[in-house]
Design a protein around this motif. Structure first.
Motif, PDB file in Angstrom:
ATOM      1  N   LEU A 295       0.818  -1.217   0.000  1.00  0.00           N
ATOM      2  CA  LEU A 295       0.000   0.000   0.000  1.00  0.00           C
ATOM      3  C   LEU A 295       0.848   1.263   0.000  1.00  0.00           C
ATOM      4  O   LEU A 295       0.322   2.372   0.127  1.00  0.00           O
ATOM      5  CB  LEU A 295      -0.929  -0.004   1.226  1.00  0.00           C
ATOM      6  CG  LEU A 295      -1.994  -1.113   1.246  1.00  0.00           C
ATOM      7  CD1 LEU A 295      -2.752  -1.110   2.565  1.00  0.00           C
ATOM      8  CD2 LEU A 295      -2.955  -0.945   0.073  1.00  0.00           C
ATOM      9  N   LYS A 296       2.173   1.066  -0.127  1.00  0.00           N
ATOM     10  CA  LYS A 296       3.136   2.173  -0.193  1.00  0.00           C
ATOM     11  C   LYS A 296       3.124   3.041   1.064  1.00  0.00           C
ATOM     12  O   LYS A 296       3.438   4.242   1.029  1.00  0.00           O
ATOM     13  CB  LYS A 296       2.894   3.033  -1.452  1.00  0.00           C
ATOM     14  CG  LYS A 296       2.975   2.241  -2.749  1.00  0.00           C
ATOM     15  CD  LYS A 296       2.909   3.132  -3.962  1.00  0.00           C
ATOM     16  CE  LYS A 296       2.881   2.326  -5.257  1.00  0.00           C
ATOM     17  NZ  LYS A 296       3.848   1.237  -5.341  1.00  0.00           N
ATOM     18  N   LEU A 297       2.746   2.425   2.179  1.00  0.00           N
ATOM     19  CA  LEU A 297       2.826   3.118   3.463  1.00  0.00           C
ATOM     20  C   LEU A 297       4.206   2.951   4.082  1.00  0.00           C
ATOM     21  O   LEU A 297       4.625   3.762   4.919  1.00  0.00           O
ATOM     22  CB  LEU A 297       1.752   2.571   4.412  1.00  0.00           C
ATOM     23  CG  LEU A 297       0.304   2.812   3.954  1.00  0.00           C
ATOM     24  CD1 LEU A 297      -0.678   2.083   4.854  1.00  0.00           C
ATOM     25  CD2 LEU A 297      -0.007   4.307   3.916  1.00  0.00           C
ATOM     26  N   LEU A 298       4.917   1.899   3.679  1.00  0.00           N
ATOM     27  CA  LEU A 298       6.314   1.685   4.048  1.00  0.00           C
ATOM     28  C   LEU A 298       7.116   1.441   2.779  1.00  0.00           C
ATOM     29  O   LEU A 298       6.579   0.934   1.796  1.00  0.00           O
ATOM     30  CB  LEU A 298       6.455   0.478   4.983  1.00  0.00           C
ATOM     31  CG  LEU A 298       5.896   0.609   6.401  1.00  0.00           C
ATOM     32  CD1 LEU A 298       6.071  -0.718   7.150  1.00  0.00           C
ATOM     33  CD2 LEU A 298       6.567   1.742   7.164  1.00  0.00           C
ATOM     34  N   PRO A 299       8.385   1.809   2.780  1.00  0.00           N
ATOM     35  CA  PRO A 299       9.210   1.605   1.580  1.00  0.00           C
ATOM     36  C   PRO A 299       9.374   0.118   1.258  1.00  0.00           C
ATOM     37  O   PRO A 299       9.386  -0.731   2.151  1.00  0.00           O
ATOM     38  CB  PRO A 299      10.565   2.227   1.965  1.00  0.00           C
ATOM     39  CG  PRO A 299      10.281   3.093   3.143  1.00  0.00           C
ATOM     40  CD  PRO A 299       9.128   2.467   3.865  1.00  0.00           C
ATOM     41  N   ALA A 300       9.501  -0.193  -0.020  1.00  0.00           N
ATOM     42  CA  ALA A 300       9.767  -1.569  -0.437  1.00  0.00           C
ATOM     43  C   ALA A 300      11.066  -2.052   0.191  1.00  0.00           C
ATOM     44  O   ALA A 300      12.038  -1.297   0.283  1.00  0.00           O
ATOM     45  CB  ALA A 300       9.851  -1.650  -1.961  1.00  0.00           C
ATOM     46  N   GLY A 301      11.087  -3.289   0.643  1.00  0.00           N
ATOM     47  CA  GLY A 301      12.294  -3.839   1.258  1.00  0.00           C
ATOM     48  C   GLY A 301      12.364  -3.634   2.757  1.00  0.00           C
ATOM     49  O   GLY A 301      13.357  -4.027   3.387  1.00  0.00           O
ATOM     50  N   THR A 302      11.326  -3.045   3.365  1.00  0.00           N
ATOM     51  CA  THR A 302      11.352  -2.803   4.808  1.00  0.00           C
ATOM     52  C   THR A 302      11.456  -4.106   5.599  1.00  0.00           C
ATOM     53  O   THR A 302      12.203  -4.195   6.574  1.00  0.00           O
ATOM     54  CB  THR A 302      10.091  -2.036   5.247  1.00  0.00           C
ATOM     55  OG1 THR A 302      10.070  -0.756   4.608  1.00  0.00           O
ATOM     56  CG2 THR A 302      10.079  -1.824   6.756  1.00  0.00           C
ATOM     57  N   TRP A 303      10.703  -5.124   5.160  1.00  0.00           N
ATOM     58  CA  TRP A 303      10.726  -6.382   5.904  1.00  0.00           C
ATOM     59  C   TRP A 303      12.119  -7.018   5.884  1.00  0.00           C
ATOM     60  O   TRP A 303      12.605  -7.480   6.908  1.00  0.00           O
ATOM     61  CB  TRP A 303       9.701  -7.370   5.362  1.00  0.00           C
ATOM     62  CG  TRP A 303       9.815  -8.703   6.045  1.00  0.00           C
ATOM     63  CD1 TRP A 303      10.293  -9.870   5.538  1.00  0.00           C
ATOM     64  CD2 TRP A 303       9.492  -8.969   7.422  1.00  0.00           C
ATOM     65  NE1 TRP A 303      10.279 -10.860   6.485  1.00  0.00           N
ATOM     66  CE2 TRP A 303       9.792 -10.331   7.653  1.00  0.00           C
ATOM     67  CE3 TRP A 303       8.968  -8.199   8.462  1.00  0.00           C
ATOM     68  CZ2 TRP A 303       9.587 -10.941   8.891  1.00  0.00           C
ATOM     69  CZ3 TRP A 303       8.768  -8.801   9.693  1.00  0.00           C
ATOM     70  CH2 TRP A 303       9.078 -10.148   9.905  1.00  0.00           C
ATOM     71  N   GLU A 304      12.759  -7.022   4.726  1.00  0.00           N
ATOM     72  CA  GLU A 304      14.098  -7.607   4.636  1.00  0.00           C
ATOM     73  C   GLU A 304      15.075  -6.860   5.541  1.00  0.00           C
ATOM     74  O   GLU A 304      15.933  -7.476   6.195  1.00  0.00           O
ATOM     75  CB  GLU A 304      14.597  -7.583   3.187  1.00  0.00           C
ATOM     76  CG  GLU A 304      14.009  -8.662   2.286  1.00  0.00           C
ATOM     77  CD  GLU A 304      12.555  -8.408   1.918  1.00  0.00           C
ATOM     78  OE1 GLU A 304      12.083  -7.253   2.104  1.00  0.00           O
ATOM     79  OE2 GLU A 304      11.891  -9.365   1.474  1.00  0.00           O
ATOM     80  N   SER A 305      14.921  -5.530   5.606  1.00  0.00           N
ATOM     81  CA  SER A 305      15.790  -4.732   6.464  1.00  0.00           C
ATOM     82  C   SER A 305      15.566  -5.058   7.937  1.00  0.00           C
ATOM     83  O   SER A 305      16.521  -5.206   8.713  1.00  0.00           O
ATOM     84  CB  SER A 305      15.545  -3.240   6.212  1.00  0.00           C
ATOM     85  OG  SER A 305      16.331  -2.445   7.064  1.00  0.00           O
TER      86      SER A 305
END
Length: 385
Positions: A295-305
């Motif tokens: 939903l573009k509320l967090l940047p892509a790749g946040t979970w991996e980080s």
């Protein structure tokens, strides 16, 4: 046993023998060798052209990993779902084959209990919606919201998706320990209907996401069997099911509202807020984070980080004060009812139920005792006693 064998229909018994052999993964040649008989003899037995002797039946039960009772029980139901699963090639390990056979056996067990108790499962499947050209995620989002409204869920969290799918949709849902890399299996069969097996070894929140994913297959591509594992290729059907699962568990308006409330509360959205949001929507933290990314509320790749920085399930349990629940039931609610009713009416013995449900007897006894199957009460009249 000879008297019992004499009363058996040779063709029906032969069919049960053939099914037990195929479920054991043996060819006729392999089984004949193990039984020390000619292959033509085994063919005649399975076709009902020759009656089975007591010693032959006992040997077959031992080799096939079945009980003599299950081979003789006329009420036994035999379905063959496993061969219809997505083709398992030589590179697929035995764990996937074992899970497919387990789903097959549990489905047959529930069908037999339904036949004995006269309580047939009522299917209420949504119409199948083929995946069209265009954006897969948008189609998944729209269908998830449509089904939420049809089920009367609105934008509220789903507390127990397994019960929802069983009671409201009429899916057969089973929960058993599987290899860690396998999240779940789904199959649709004309006789058995929609069947699902979830990994008991996974946390409850992850099982919920898997169930929602497999529900996505039911509503979009139900005749394409699915074994969901950590290495599943991202086909168009898989992408749809994944997007549907996230949308169904966490509708966009609810996610956006919670996200803004948490941000307004402290001026930022922290890992603590992610944990609380996932907990409130009964989702895994990974699923919640990926939904926020979509939903573009967090940047892509946040979970991996987050994962690379040590964000883990143990940390989440410490924050929430949760502890792993090792005593989760392995038999879903509807199957509890059928098993308890069959036992209380003496349609099946405890040993037969344990064999049928693939449980050890202490576990089965614990379930039956919890359900009060041996001393049922009429709750409407209980207060009058």
């Amino acid at each position: 046993m000879n008297t019992v064998l004499d009363s058996q229909n040779p063709a029906e018994l032969g069919d049960r023998l053939r099914h037990a052999r195929t479920q054991a993964g043996l060819t006729q040649a392999q089984a004949a060798t193990a039984l020390q008989v000619a292959r033509t003899t085994l063919v005649a037995l399975e076709k009902g052209q020759r009656r089975v002797r007591a010693d032959e039946l006992k040997a077959m039960a031992d080799i096939y990993g079945a009980s003599v009772g299950s081979l003789l029980r006329e009420s036994a139901v035999h379905v063959e779902l496993s061969p219809r699963f997505r083709a398992l090639n030589e590179k697929d390990d035995e764990d996937a084959h074992r899970a497919a056979r387990l789903l097959n056996d549990l489905t047959a067990a529930e069908l037999e209990l339904e036949r004995l108790t006269g309580r047939k499962l009522k299917a209420n499947y949504p119409p199948e919606r083929p995946i069209l050209p265009g954006d897969v995620k948008e189609q998944a989002e729209d269908l998830a919201m449509e089904l939420r409204h049809r089920l009367g869920l609105g934008l509220a969290p789903i507390g127990d998706i397994v019960t929802l799918l069983e009671v409201e949709i009429g899916m057969r849902v089973f929960v058993r320990p599987l290899d860690p890399k396998i999240s779940g299996l789904f199959i649709y069969d004309d006789e058995a209907g929609a069947c699902m097996l979830l990994n008991r070894n996974h946390p409850r929140e992850r099982r919920a996401m898997t169930a929602a994913h497999e529900f996505g297959h039911l509503v979009s591509s139900r005749r394409q069997p699915d074994i969901l594992d950590d290495c599943s290729p991202q086909s168009r059907e898989e992408k749809f099911a994944t997007a549907f699962g996230l949308s169904f568990m966490a509708p966009a308006p609810t996610v956006r509202r919670l996200f803004q409330e948490y941000r307004q509360e402290s001026g930022r959205f922290s890992p603590r807020h992610l944990i609380l949001m996932a907990h409130s929507l009964n989702m895994s933290q990974e699923g919640m984070c990926r939904r926020l990314e979509d939903l573009k509320l967090l940047p892509a790749g946040t979970w991996e980080s987050l994962r690379d920085r040590g964000f883990s399930g143990e940390l989440v349990r410490q924050i929430l004060g949760d502890r792993p629940r090792d005593n989760d039931m392995v038999v879903p609610p509807r199957l509890w009812m059928l098993a308890a009713e069959a036992y209380s009416e003496e349609l099946l013995t405890e040993g037969q139920l344990a064999q049928l449900l693939r449980l050890d007897r202490p576990e089965l006894r614990r379930i039956l005792d919890m359900l009060g199957s041996s001393d049922d009460h009429d709750l409407e009249s209980l207060a009058l006693e």
